[in-house]
Design a protein around this motif. Sequence first.
Motif, PDB file in Angstrom:
ATOM      1  N   ALA A 164      35.616 -12.238  25.421  1.00 35.80           N
ATOM      2  CA  ALA A 164      34.998 -11.100  24.730  1.00 35.80           C
ATOM      3  C   ALA A 164      34.817  -9.926  25.686  1.00 35.80           C
ATOM      4  CB  ALA A 164      33.660 -11.510  24.124  1.00 35.80           C
ATOM      5  N   ALA A 165      34.383 -10.204  26.908  1.00 37.28           N
ATOM      6  CA  ALA A 165      34.196  -9.134  27.896  1.00 37.28           C
ATOM      7  C   ALA A 165      35.523  -8.445  28.195  1.00 37.28           C
ATOM      8  CB  ALA A 165      33.588  -9.697  29.181  1.00 37.28           C
ATOM      9  N   ALA A 166      36.579  -9.233  28.375  1.00 40.13           N
ATOM     10  CA  ALA A 166      37.891  -8.647  28.664  1.00 40.13           C
ATOM     11  C   ALA A 166      38.384  -7.811  27.488  1.00 40.13           C
ATOM     12  CB  ALA A 166      38.903  -9.745  29.004  1.00 40.13           C
ATOM     13  N   ALA A 167      38.221  -8.323  26.281  1.00 42.40           N
ATOM     14  CA  ALA A 167      38.657  -7.579  25.094  1.00 42.40           C
ATOM     15  C   ALA A 167      37.863  -6.285  24.941  1.00 42.40           C
ATOM     16  CB  ALA A 167      38.511  -8.447  23.842  1.00 42.40           C
ATOM     17  N   LEU A 168      36.557  -6.353  25.086  1.00 43.79           N
ATOM     18  CA  LEU A 168      35.718  -5.161  24.926  1.00 43.79           C
ATOM     19  C   LEU A 168      35.976  -4.142  26.032  1.00 43.79           C
ATOM     20  CD1 LEU A 168      32.424  -6.899  23.815  1.00 43.79           C
ATOM     21  CD2 LEU A 168      33.934  -5.490  22.396  1.00 43.79           C
ATOM     22  N   ASP A 169      36.196  -4.629  27.250  1.00 47.64           N
ATOM     23  CA  ASP A 169      36.482  -3.712  28.359  1.00 47.64           C
ATOM     24  C   ASP A 169      37.806  -2.979  28.169  1.00 47.64           C
ATOM     25  OD1 ASP A 169      34.122  -4.468  29.551  1.00 47.64           O
ATOM     26  OD2 ASP A 169      35.063  -5.757  31.077  1.00 47.64           O
ATOM     27  N   SER A 170      38.714  -3.559  27.395  1.00 48.97           N
ATOM     28  CA  SER A 170      40.034  -2.959  27.227  1.00 48.97           C
ATOM     29  C   SER A 170      40.092  -1.932  26.091  1.00 48.97           C
ATOM     30  CB  SER A 170      41.078  -4.055  26.966  1.00 48.97           C
ATOM     31  OG  SER A 170      40.908  -4.589  25.661  1.00 48.97           O
ATOM     32  N   VAL A 171      39.031  -1.791  25.324  1.00 48.32           N
ATOM     33  CA  VAL A 171      39.038  -0.886  24.167  1.00 48.32           C
ATOM     34  C   VAL A 171      38.791   0.551  24.600  1.00 48.32           C
ATOM     35  CG1 VAL A 171      37.938  -0.311  21.963  1.00 48.32           C
ATOM     36  CG2 VAL A 171      38.227  -2.708  22.618  1.00 48.32           C
ATOM     37  N   SER A 172      39.666   1.441  24.188  1.00 49.17           N
ATOM     38  CA  SER A 172      39.457   2.884  24.336  1.00 49.17           C
ATOM     39  C   SER A 172      39.083   3.400  22.950  1.00 49.17           C
ATOM     40  CB  SER A 172      40.729   3.568  24.840  1.00 49.17           C
ATOM     41  OG  SER A 172      41.063   3.110  26.118  1.00 49.17           O
ATOM     42  N   PHE A 173      37.793   3.396  22.660  1.00 46.70           N
ATOM     43  CA  PHE A 173      37.313   3.683  21.315  1.00 46.70           C
ATOM     44  C   PHE A 173      37.823   5.008  20.771  1.00 46.70           C
ATOM     45  CE2 PHE A 173      34.331   0.595  23.025  1.00 46.70           C
ATOM     46  CZ  PHE A 173      34.255  -0.316  21.984  1.00 46.70           C
ATOM     47  N   SER A 174      37.836   6.040  21.582  1.00 47.11           N
ATOM     48  CA  SER A 174      38.237   7.366  21.096  1.00 47.11           C
ATOM     49  C   SER A 174      39.736   7.442  20.790  1.00 47.11           C
ATOM     50  CB  SER A 174      37.857   8.446  22.118  1.00 47.11           C
ATOM     51  OG  SER A 174      38.559   8.229  23.330  1.00 47.11           O
TER      52      SER A 174
ATOM     53  N   GLU B 168      41.698   5.597  12.705  1.00 46.65           N
ATOM     54  CA  GLU B 168      40.512   5.477  11.851  1.00 46.65           C
ATOM     55  C   GLU B 168      40.313   4.056  11.332  1.00 46.65           C
ATOM     56  OE1 GLU B 168      41.161   8.459   8.889  1.00 46.65           O
ATOM     57  OE2 GLU B 168      40.436  10.079  10.201  1.00 46.65           O
ATOM     58  N   ALA B 169      41.371   3.435  10.827  1.00 47.14           N
ATOM     59  CA  ALA B 169      41.255   2.080  10.278  1.00 47.14           C
ATOM     60  C   ALA B 169      40.862   1.087  11.374  1.00 47.14           C
ATOM     61  CB  ALA B 169      42.565   1.659   9.618  1.00 47.14           C
ATOM     62  N   ASP B 170      41.511   1.192  12.532  1.00 49.83           N
ATOM     63  CA  ASP B 170      41.168   0.291  13.634  1.00 49.83           C
ATOM     64  C   ASP B 170      39.745   0.535  14.123  1.00 49.83           C
ATOM     65  OD1 ASP B 170      43.550  -1.069  13.626  1.00 49.83           O
ATOM     66  OD2 ASP B 170      44.416   0.033  15.324  1.00 49.83           O
ATOM     67  N   ALA B 171      39.314   1.772  14.183  1.00 50.91           N
ATOM     68  CA  ALA B 171      37.955   2.093  14.624  1.00 50.91           C
ATOM     69  C   ALA B 171      36.933   1.429  13.712  1.00 50.91           C
ATOM     70  CB  ALA B 171      37.743   3.601  14.668  1.00 50.91           C
ATOM     71  N   MET B 172      37.171   1.488  12.406  1.00 50.92           N
ATOM     72  CA  MET B 172      36.246   0.858  11.460  1.00 50.92           C
ATOM     73  C   MET B 172      36.290  -0.667  11.572  1.00 50.92           C
ATOM     74  SD  MET B 172      36.366   3.332   8.110  1.00 50.92           S
ATOM     75  CE  MET B 172      38.132   3.177   7.839  1.00 50.92           C
ATOM     76  N   MET B 173      37.471  -1.235  11.773  1.00 48.96           N
ATOM     77  CA  MET B 173      37.600  -2.686  11.925  1.00 48.96           C
ATOM     78  C   MET B 173      36.931  -3.143  13.229  1.00 48.96           C
ATOM     79  SD  MET B 173      39.045  -4.065   9.310  1.00 48.96           S
ATOM     80  CE  MET B 173      39.610  -5.628   9.942  1.00 48.96           C
TER      81      MET B 173
END
Length: 147
Positions: free
Chosen positions: A71-81, A85-90
């Motif tokens: 989970a830490a690796a997955a969350l660290d890899s996210v560039s939210f901006s 739109e669909a992926d951001a909501m998911m």
Amino acid sequence: MAGAPTPHHPTASPQAVPSLAQAPLAQAPLAQAPLAQAPRAQSPRAQSPRAQSPRAQSPLVQQLQQARDLAAAALDSVSFSLLGEADAMMVLGTVEDLGRRVDAARVASAADISVRSRRILGHESLAYKNGASSGIDLITRLTRVSS
């Protein structure tokens, strides 16, 4: 559905909950991703009793640590901006679901430690066995949060 068994709901049968080692996420490429976490410096008092007395960890603890690392690796890899739109909501929905599951486990785990640390248990109290003055003291030491 209210009351419907889910992997995180107490009415779920043990057979309905897949092992984290068998879950598809455990085989994802993120498992090899390095974690961007620096080791935390701890004072001797802040160290958890478990950290002071190493012993073999159960498969459950190992699975939870693997899930934490994934989970830490997955969350660290996210560039939210940069998400569409669909992926951001998911992502928001998924992260919220994960957070709720973690929060529920955090509360249940702390409550269990508190019950095992009752003063009435005397020398059999988990807090006493680990040099803590109370269940709250033990929980704050283990979690490194203030009371």
